[in-house]
Design a protein around this motif. Structure first.
Motif, short mmCIF file in Angstrom:
data_model
loop_
_atom_site.label_atom_id
_atom_site.label_comp_id
_atom_site.label_asym_id
_atom_site.label_seq_id
_atom_site.Cartn_x
_atom_site.Cartn_y
_atom_site.Cartn_z
N ASP A 48 0.89 -1.10 0.02
CA ASP A 48 -0.25 0.12 -0.08
C ASP A 48 0.66 1.32 0.14
O ASP A 48 0.20 2.31 -0.38
N ASP A 49 2.03 1.14 0.51
CA ASP A 49 2.87 2.43 0.69
C ASP A 49 4.28 2.27 -0.22
O ASP A 49 4.86 3.53 -0.18
N SER A 101 8.75 5.34 -2.06
CA SER A 101 8.31 5.06 -0.71
C SER A 101 7.51 6.43 -0.31
O SER A 101 7.93 7.49 -0.41
N PHE A 102 5.95 6.18 0.09
CA PHE A 102 5.22 7.25 0.25
C PHE A 102 5.14 7.69 1.75
O PHE A 102 4.94 7.02 2.56
N HIS A 145 -5.37 0.77 -10.32
CA HIS A 145 -6.00 1.85 -9.19
C HIS A 145 -5.15 2.57 -8.37
O HIS A 145 -5.17 3.74 -8.24
N GLN A 146 -4.09 1.86 -7.70
CA GLN A 146 -3.34 2.46 -6.75
C GLN A 146 -2.34 3.65 -6.93
O GLN A 146 -2.22 4.49 -6.16
N THR A 147 -1.65 3.46 -8.11
CA THR A 147 -0.69 4.64 -8.53
C THR A 147 -1.44 5.80 -8.79
O THR A 147 -1.02 6.86 -7.96
N GLN A 148 -2.60 6.07 -9.32
CA GLN A 148 -3.28 7.41 -9.27
C GLN A 148 -4.21 7.75 -8.29
O GLN A 148 -4.17 9.05 -7.94
N TYR A 202 -9.44 0.99 -0.59
CA TYR A 202 -8.69 0.43 0.53
C TYR A 202 -7.62 1.73 1.00
O TYR A 202 -7.12 1.67 2.44
N LEU A 203 -7.31 2.26 0.36
CA LEU A 203 -6.30 3.61 0.57
C LEU A 203 -6.79 4.54 1.40
O LEU A 203 -6.16 5.48 2.08
#
Length: 499
Positions: free
Chosen positions: A147-148, A164-165, A305-308, A414-415
């Motif tokens: 997720d991160d 790394s976010f 989904h997650q990248t944007q 989920y983010l």
């Protein structure tokens, strides 16, 4: 020597600029960049610099212009709390170590320390890394994520590449030297990475993106062909060009697992969808050179989904901080949180916040039924990903998959549980929560949210009530008034993530 010219807001080779289409030129011009890694052809000025100076210092720092370096963002700040920064601190304190393997270097150990599952492996053979010379269909780059964190590994490469976010600053870029060392160090890469990762494809902020191209047999972009930025709204027919994809049992796998044969790339850009693609063989690369033999389609869908989603969270964060900062300067205030915002100030962050809300709820997600695609819902990645979900008393989780017509069974990202979402500054976070409340309770029935059924809204609202800490009071008041009794399932607990 190649001639490099300035076009708009970036440096390009003459032949590169001449070959690019109008849409590519717009995408390639990252805001205020002084240098740009030319990922379309595999040529990278930053790469040349990084490779030339390979050794103890493999990342370019404190040189050149990096956007958002000034207040209020201060992107070059050392006050970081992203997973890699935390891991590096544990390494410095002797509380963690990285193990080296002759075949895979530090990769397996890095994944373990950052809680990045091997099952998340996706393989990309287009030349879209600064280590482009090492990437081809027979030696794809491996990408792993949670997720991160995103971890990139190039076969026989010089460095492991990591995004790394940080909860406040967004995407932070690191390189880890692949040579064995007594004290391996994650080096922050500023100039190397931001030239590609602060661009139109990342919504103008430090972020991540997926490209889909028409690749040649060497992994470069076919001449005069189109390319795409992939997100959850992209049709399957435009996805995965330059990638390997496994787990599609039948039907559409987009542009995956194929290349444009030599001599086929001279068609006009307008006819790019008609380009002939030749399928790569089953044994196109040596599977023994990778931690897994899969490039799972479900992992690809989650990445889309997650990248944007990450980029929209960062964009909303930045725009809010900038609006508050400018309003404080205008009023001569020392505390930005105490200023009175006018309509213009609010529009600066409410616009991206509304985009974030709609993306959060998958309002324009492309149908997975296109082309009769049938996706394996029982892959190792799908099982591992879903198992991490917080569940309500009915066993529902935002990480549950659908994989028939849409990616997730319950259409809310989920983010929303991520630290990055929790650290959205006020008043943007309150705006998103209130708008989400209006949509999920059916008070907003506008066309923008027509894809959400009444059952969808009810399911997501109840799951969030049971599993999401810190919801505003209006959510709890509504639940009480409507006699909604929700609770977290006691048998499931969200696993903690190291770093």
């Amino acid at each position: 020597m190649m001639k490099i010219e300035w076009h708009g807001r970036g440096w390009f080779s003459g032949s590169q600029w001449a070959r690019s289409s109008g849409s590519q030129r717009a995408l390639l011009q990252s805001p205020r960049a002084v240098l740009f890694a030319l990922a379309w052809s595999g040529l990278s000025l930053a790469a040349v610099w990084a490779v030339h100076h390979a050794g103890a210092q493999i990342a370019v720092r404190n040189q050149g212009y990096v956007p958002f370096s000034e207040a209020p963002i201060n992107y070059r700040s050392e006050d970081l709390h992203d997973p890699v920064a935390k891991l590096q601190q544990r390494l410095n304190d002797g509380k963690a170590t990285l193990a080296y393997e002759p075949q895979f270097g530090y990769l397996r150990s890095v994944l373990k320390q950052l809680n990045v599952p091997v099952e998340s492996q996706t393989l990309v053979f287009s030349k879209t890394s600064f280590q482009y010379k090492k990437i081809s269909p027979d030696h794809p780059r491996a990408l792993y994520f949670n997720d991160d964190v995103y971890v990139g590994k190039v076969h026989d490469g010089k460095a492991i590449e990591i995004v790394s976010f940080d909860p406040v600053q967004g995407a932070i870029f690191y390189l880890l030297d692949e040579h064995q060392s007594e004290h391996p160090v994650f080096q922050r890469a500023e100039l190397d990475c931001t030239q590609c990762h602060i661009a139109a494809g990342t919504r103008g902020v430090p972020g991540v993106l997926l490209r889909s191209i028409y690749p040649t047999e060497t992994g470069t972009l076919a001449s005069d062909s189109r390319s795409y930025i992939t997100d959850q709204e992209s049709p399957l027919s435009e996805r995965w060009g330059g990638w390997y994809v496994t787990g599609v049992k039948q039907g559409h796998a987009g542009l995956a697992n194929a290349v444009v044969p030599q001599g086929s790339g001279d068609q006009a850009a307008a006819s790019a969808p008609e380009l002939h693609l030749a399928a790569l063989g089953k044994n196109a690369f040596d599977e023994a050179s990778y931690l897994s033999n899969s490039s799972d389609v479900v992992a690809h869908l989650v990445l889309a989904h997650q990248t944007q989603m990450h980029n929209l969270i960062t964009l909303t964060n930045y725009r809010t901080r900038i609006a508050l900062y400018n309003a404080a300067k205008r009023e001569g205030a020392t505390d930005p949180s105490a200023v009175v915002l006018n309509d213009g100030d609010r529009e600066q962050f409410e616009r991206p916040a509304e985009q974030l809300l709609r993306y959060l709820l998958f309002t324009k997600e492309a149908s997975l039924a296109e082309g009769g695609a049938a996706i394996d819902p029982h892959s190792s990645f799908a099982k591992e990903f879903a198992a991490q979900g917080l569940r309500d008393a009915h066993g529902r989780s935002l990480r549950d998959f659908d994989l028939r017509t849409r990616t997730f069974r319950y259409p809310c990202s989920y983010l929303i549980y991520s630290e990055s979402f929790d650290e959205l500054p006020e008043p943007a976070k309150s705006y998103v929560y209130h708008r989400l409340f209006l949509v999920l309770t059916g008070q907003d029935q506008s066309e923008a949210f027509a894809s959400l059924t009444e059952q969808d809204r009810s399911n997501v609202f109840e799951i969030l009530l049971a599993t999401k800490p810190g919801l505003p009071e209006e959510w709890k008041t509504y639940a009480k008034a409507n006699h909604l009794r929700v609770r977290l399932a006691q048998s499931r607990a969200r696993p903690s993530r190291q770093g």
